[in-house]
Motif scaffolding. Sequence first.
Motif, PDB file in Angstrom:
ATOM      1  N   GLU A  24     -18.729 -29.724  -4.458  1.00 17.52           N
ATOM      2  CA  GLU A  24     -20.110 -29.404  -4.828  1.00 17.52           C
ATOM      3  C   GLU A  24     -20.583 -28.039  -4.329  1.00 17.52           C
ATOM      4  N   ASN A  25     -19.671 -27.216  -3.869  1.00 17.79           N
ATOM      5  CA  ASN A  25     -20.019 -25.865  -3.434  1.00 17.79           C
ATOM      6  C   ASN A  25     -20.308 -25.004  -4.668  1.00 17.79           C
ATOM      7  N   VAL A  26     -21.293 -24.153  -4.579  1.00 17.18           N
ATOM      8  CA  VAL A  26     -21.701 -23.325  -5.720  1.00 17.18           C
ATOM      9  C   VAL A  26     -20.544 -22.450  -6.219  1.00 17.18           C
ATOM     10  N   VAL A  27     -19.779 -21.870  -5.331  1.00 20.66           N
ATOM     11  CA  VAL A  27     -18.659 -21.017  -5.741  1.00 20.66           C
ATOM     12  C   VAL A  27     -17.588 -21.856  -6.434  1.00 20.66           C
ATOM     13  N   THR A  28     -17.325 -23.046  -5.933  1.00 18.55           N
ATOM     14  CA  THR A  28     -16.373 -23.945  -6.573  1.00 18.55           C
ATOM     15  C   THR A  28     -16.850 -24.284  -7.984  1.00 18.55           C
ATOM     16  N   LEU A  29     -18.128 -24.592  -8.114  1.00 22.87           N
ATOM     17  CA  LEU A  29     -18.680 -24.946  -9.428  1.00 22.87           C
ATOM     18  C   LEU A  29     -18.633 -23.766 -10.395  1.00 22.87           C
ATOM     19  N   GLU A  30     -18.890 -22.564  -9.918  1.00 22.20           N
ATOM     20  CA  GLU A  30     -18.785 -21.367 -10.767  1.00 22.20           C
ATOM     21  C   GLU A  30     -17.356 -21.207 -11.276  1.00 22.20           C
ATOM     22  N   THR A  31     -16.392 -21.449 -10.398  1.00 23.17           N
ATOM     23  CA  THR A  31     -14.987 -21.303 -10.770  1.00 23.17           C
ATOM     24  C   THR A  31     -14.576 -22.393 -11.749  1.00 23.17           C
ATOM     25  N   LEU A  32     -15.067 -23.617 -11.548  1.00 28.44           N
ATOM     26  CA  LEU A  32     -14.818 -24.690 -12.513  1.00 28.44           C
ATOM     27  C   LEU A  32     -15.351 -24.298 -13.888  1.00 28.44           C
ATOM     28  N   ASN A  33     -16.538 -23.743 -13.920  1.00 33.51           N
ATOM     29  CA  ASN A  33     -17.125 -23.312 -15.187  1.00 33.51           C
ATOM     30  C   ASN A  33     -16.277 -22.225 -15.846  1.00 33.51           C
ATOM     31  N   GLN A  34     -15.802 -21.289 -15.063  1.00 32.72           N
ATOM     32  CA  GLN A  34     -14.939 -20.230 -15.611  1.00 32.72           C
ATOM     33  C   GLN A  34     -13.652 -20.821 -16.178  1.00 32.72           C
ATOM     34  N   GLU A  51      -7.907 -25.318 -25.668  1.00 33.47           N
ATOM     35  CA  GLU A  51      -7.596 -26.547 -24.935  1.00 33.47           C
ATOM     36  C   GLU A  51      -8.901 -27.317 -24.722  1.00 33.47           C
ATOM     37  N   LEU A  52      -9.408 -27.840 -25.829  1.00 33.11           N
ATOM     38  CA  LEU A  52     -10.768 -28.372 -25.861  1.00 33.11           C
ATOM     39  C   LEU A  52     -10.951 -29.648 -25.040  1.00 33.11           C
ATOM     40  N   GLU A  53      -9.992 -30.542 -25.066  1.00 36.40           N
ATOM     41  CA  GLU A  53     -10.129 -31.790 -24.308  1.00 36.40           C
ATOM     42  C   GLU A  53     -10.197 -31.509 -22.810  1.00 36.40           C
ATOM     43  N   GLU A  54      -9.289 -30.670 -22.320  1.00 35.30           N
ATOM     44  CA  GLU A  54      -9.320 -30.337 -20.893  1.00 35.30           C
ATOM     45  C   GLU A  54     -10.574 -29.543 -20.549  1.00 35.30           C
ATOM     46  N   ALA A  55     -10.986 -28.655 -21.433  1.00 36.91           N
ATOM     47  CA  ALA A  55     -12.220 -27.890 -21.195  1.00 36.91           C
ATOM     48  C   ALA A  55     -13.400 -28.841 -21.054  1.00 36.91           C
ATOM     49  N   ARG A  56     -13.466 -29.842 -21.918  1.00 39.98           N
ATOM     50  CA  ARG A  56     -14.545 -30.832 -21.857  1.00 39.98           C
ATOM     51  C   ARG A  56     -14.534 -31.568 -20.520  1.00 39.98           C
ATOM     52  N   GLU A  57     -13.354 -31.937 -20.037  1.00 39.16           N
ATOM     53  CA  GLU A  57     -13.226 -32.624 -18.753  1.00 39.16           C
ATOM     54  C   GLU A  57     -13.686 -31.725 -17.596  1.00 39.16           C
ATOM     55  N   VAL A  58     -13.281 -30.470 -17.645  1.00 38.48           N
ATOM     56  CA  VAL A  58     -13.654 -29.521 -16.590  1.00 38.48           C
ATOM     57  C   VAL A  58     -15.161 -29.271 -16.606  1.00 38.48           C
ATOM     58  N   TYR A  59     -15.728 -29.091 -17.803  1.00 37.28           N
ATOM     59  CA  TYR A  59     -17.178 -28.913 -17.906  1.00 37.28           C
ATOM     60  C   TYR A  59     -17.920 -30.136 -17.365  1.00 37.28           C
ATOM     61  N   ARG A 100     -16.858 -32.251 -15.072  1.00 40.86           N
ATOM     62  CA  ARG A 100     -16.708 -32.208 -13.605  1.00 40.86           C
ATOM     63  C   ARG A 100     -17.706 -31.218 -13.004  1.00 40.86           C
ATOM     64  N   CYS A 101     -17.849 -30.071 -13.644  1.00 39.31           N
ATOM     65  CA  CYS A 101     -18.779 -29.040 -13.185  1.00 39.31           C
ATOM     66  C   CYS A 101     -20.220 -29.548 -13.273  1.00 39.31           C
ATOM     67  N   LEU A 102     -20.559 -30.184 -14.372  1.00 38.55           N
ATOM     68  CA  LEU A 102     -21.913 -30.690 -14.569  1.00 38.55           C
ATOM     69  C   LEU A 102     -22.268 -31.743 -13.518  1.00 38.55           C
ATOM     70  N   LYS A 103     -21.329 -32.649 -13.228  1.00 34.69           N
ATOM     71  CA  LYS A 103     -21.585 -33.657 -12.184  1.00 34.69           C
ATOM     72  C   LYS A 103     -21.894 -33.000 -10.844  1.00 34.69           C
ATOM     73  N   GLY A 104     -21.127 -31.981 -10.505  1.00 35.81           N
ATOM     74  CA  GLY A 104     -21.353 -31.268  -9.254  1.00 35.81           C
ATOM     75  C   GLY A 104     -22.689 -30.558  -9.240  1.00 35.81           C
ATOM     76  N   GLN A 105     -23.041 -29.929 -10.354  1.00 31.50           N
ATOM     77  CA  GLN A 105     -24.318 -29.226 -10.445  1.00 31.50           C
ATOM     78  C   GLN A 105     -25.486 -30.199 -10.329  1.00 31.50           C
ATOM     79  N   GLU A 106     -25.370 -31.366 -10.924  1.00 32.33           N
ATOM     80  CA  GLU A 106     -26.444 -32.359 -10.846  1.00 32.33           C
ATOM     81  C   GLU A 106     -26.667 -32.803  -9.403  1.00 32.33           C
ATOM     82  N   LYS A 107     -25.599 -32.915  -8.640  1.00 29.77           N
ATOM     83  CA  LYS A 107     -25.726 -33.313  -7.229  1.00 29.77           C
ATOM     84  C   LYS A 107     -26.345 -32.206  -6.394  1.00 29.77           C
TER      85      LYS A 107
END
Length: 79
Positions: free
Chosen positions: A40-50, A60-68, A70-77
């Motif tokens: 849930e670190n901001v830098v980690t979340l930025e990198t997940l988004n990238q 690689e749309l399915e994996e991109a969706r999964e990564v997004y 994961r990023c969204l869950k972290g951002q919500e927290k």
Amino acid sequence: SEKALKATKSLTMVTCSSLGEAIQRLRALVERMVGALGEENVVTLETLNQLGMVLNHNGELEEAREVYGRCLKGQEKVL
């Protein structure tokens, strides 16, 4: 440290010669960041988004969706 990982992230994107290489490096960097800084670190979340953006751009749309997701869950927290 967070500062060192930010520098590594910047260097990763600049030195990659292909999207495949960028994806591999970003995956590894995300896992290092999660271990060092937490999911849930901001830098980690930025990198997940990238990573999601690069995966999406590479088709690689399915994996991109999964990564997004994961990023969204972290951002919500965090927010």
